[in-house]
Design an enzyme around this catalytic site. Structure first.
Site, PDB file in Angstrom:
ATOM      1  N   ALA A 141       1.075  -1.122  -0.273  1.00  8.15           N
ATOM      2  CA  ALA A 141       0.139  -0.064   0.374  1.00  8.15           C
ATOM      3  C   ALA A 141       0.905   1.619  -0.461  1.00  8.15           C
ATOM      4  CB  ALA A 141      -0.594  -0.491   1.338  1.00  8.15           C
ATOM      5  N   LYS A 142       0.434   2.516  -0.091  1.00  6.30           N
ATOM      6  CA  LYS A 142       1.350   3.646   0.010  1.00  6.30           C
ATOM      7  C   LYS A 142      -0.240   4.508   0.081  1.00  6.30           C
ATOM      8  CE  LYS A 142       5.221   5.269   0.136  1.00  6.30           C
ATOM      9  NZ  LYS A 142       6.257   4.618  -0.165  1.00  6.30           N
TER      10      LYS A 142
END
Ligand code: NAD
Length: 427
Positions: free
Chosen positions: A114-115
């Site tokens: 994720a980011k």
């Protein structure tokens, strides 16, 4: 991957993500990837966009835009940093979230990718404004994060203090009960891990040792050039120096310095702390960042920015080994040129994996409420990063491809196996 994305998919239309997709498609051919898995891996699972109203110091309300992209969680909870920078936008966050997915997979971690980020200029925010922004952003994404769901960490423009505010806000939402495992990269006093600060630089050196070993050498007396003397570059310099390497040139945003006999790195670090730059260090010769990259040396550690070595300077690089401390410092085209010239590149997904590996340790320690000493952390980091390196190296030798493509192939193979076992690729 030059086909245009339809308007409904404009959030995928960024250079970073296109690059990742190209690597994905290339490696899918090498590993004969299941076409349904490939289709699934080409898109993020969930892209969240939130508006963040913040009371500024002058009592006005400014509304910022924040993002959290949860790319893939086949292997475990989503994991990836939070970036505060004026250029943050959804396509960039999608690209970074995809990279985290492939990085966590190739490193063998039980984590998805994720980011997140907020489009803002952190340097122009007061401490109170930054805290307000962080708390409201956390509230807006709080239904989607959690110790078993998605665990943010610091990235460009965020730091342990930012993580402390995120953890506190999330804990308040859970009735005030402390939830340290919701974020990593926290201060040690509230559940952070020893060894996190230097983890990426130490990982770079563990990987460099392996790369030298494959060439029948050690770091002793090796001439090393390092671009960037921040968190990653300065610790990489320190750990390489401790192993007998000669750090002959380093640089930062203000320019570079050279000393053919090698720097006394601890003294250089003290100088850097005092003056905030390596420039003007006594006994050094100034050198431009461009010339620094092209120096005669045994290894080059680019530890600053992306796209530093491209088709324009790849032919001029004289290093025999490149260890990518930064994310994406060598473009795909340059990788091919360098590989054909026999330069060994240890790709970013492995070489700078030390940070996320120790973040993983922090999460495990928080869940257990049992904390390890620094030697244990450094030792476990070495085990994981060298194992990932060896797996990729073996694959690279078998297929006679470059290490970047080999790393992507190993990563996607692991994801493919897990997706097929779980039977969830159509979802
Ligand atoms: P940092 O901000 O601590 O250091 C960056 C360094 O690069 C500084 O010395 C800065 O002066 C220098 N720099 C900036 N612009 C430059 C230029 N044009 N030419 C030469 N030097 C320049 O950042 P960091 O945490 O060390 O991160 C560096 C890279 O490593 C980034 O690509 C980051 O995404 C990547 N990375 C960092 C970590 C981590 O744990 N810190 C983990 C994985 C990847």
């Amino acid at each position: 991957m030059n086909t245009p994305f339809p308007p409904s998919e404009s959030h995928l239309d960024g250079p970073l993500f296109r690059n990742a997709l190209q690597n994905l498609v290339d490696c899918a051919k090498i590993i004969n990837c299941d076409p349904n898995v490939l289709e699934r891996l080409k898109k993020p699972r969930r892209s969240i966009v939130v508006s963040i109203p913040v009371r500024m110091d002058d009592y006005s309300v400014k509304v910022f835009t924040g993002y959290r992209v949860q790319y893939n969680s086949t292997l475990g909870p989503f994991k990836g940093g939070i970036r505060y920078h004026q250029n943050v936008d959804l396509p960039e966050v999608v690209g970074l979230a995809a990279l985290m997915t492939f990085k966590n997979s190739v490193l063998g971690l039980p984590l998805g990718g994720a980011k997140g980020g907020v489009a803002c200029e952190p340097g122009k925010l007061s401490r109170t404004e930054k805290q307000n922004l962080t708390r409201r952003f956390t509230t807006e994404i709080s239904h989607y994060i959690g110790p078993t769901q998605d665990i943010p960490a610091p990235d460009v423009g965020t730091d342990p203090q930012t993580m402390a505010w995120m953890m506190d806000t999330y804990s308040q939402e859970k009735g005030g009960y402390a939830q340290p495992a919701v974020v990593t990269g926290k201060p040690v006093e509230i559940g952070g891990s020893l060894g996190r600060n230097h983890a990426t630089g130490l990982g770079v050196v563990y990987v460099a040792e392996k790369a030298f070993e494959k060439k029948g050498r050690t770091l002793k007396d090796a001439k090393i050039v390092i671009q960037g003397f921040g968190n990653v570059g300065s610790f990489a310099a320190q750990f390489a120096h401790e192993r007998g390497a000669k750090i002959i040139a380093v640089s930062d945003v203000n320019g570079g310095i050279f000393n053919g006999d090698g720097f006394d790195v601890p003294k250089l670090m003290d100088y850097m702390k005092e003056t905030k730059s390596v420039k003007g260090y006594p006994g050094s010769t100034p050198i431009s960042n461009e010339a620094l990259l092209e120096l005669e040396c045994d290894a080059l550690f680019p530890c600053a920015l992306e796209n530093q070595i491209d088709e324009h300077n790849a032919e001029k690089i004289k290093a025999k080994i490149i260890v990518e401390g930064a994310n994406g410092p060598v473009t795909n085209v340059a990788t091919k040129i360098l590989h054909d010239r026999g330069v060994f590149i240890a790709p970013d997904v492995i070489a700078n994996g030390g940070g996320v590996i120790v973040s993983y340790f922090e999460w495990v320690q928080d869940i257990m409420s049992f904390f390890w000493d620094e030697d244990e952390i450094n030792g476990r980091l070495k085990t994981i990063i060298t194992k990932a390196f060896e797996n990729v190296y073996k694959f690279q030798q078998e297929k006679n491809i470059d290490m970047r493509l080999a790393a992507m192939s190993c990563s996607v193979q692991r994801l493919e196996k897990a997706m097929l076992l779980r039977g969830l690729y159509p979802r």
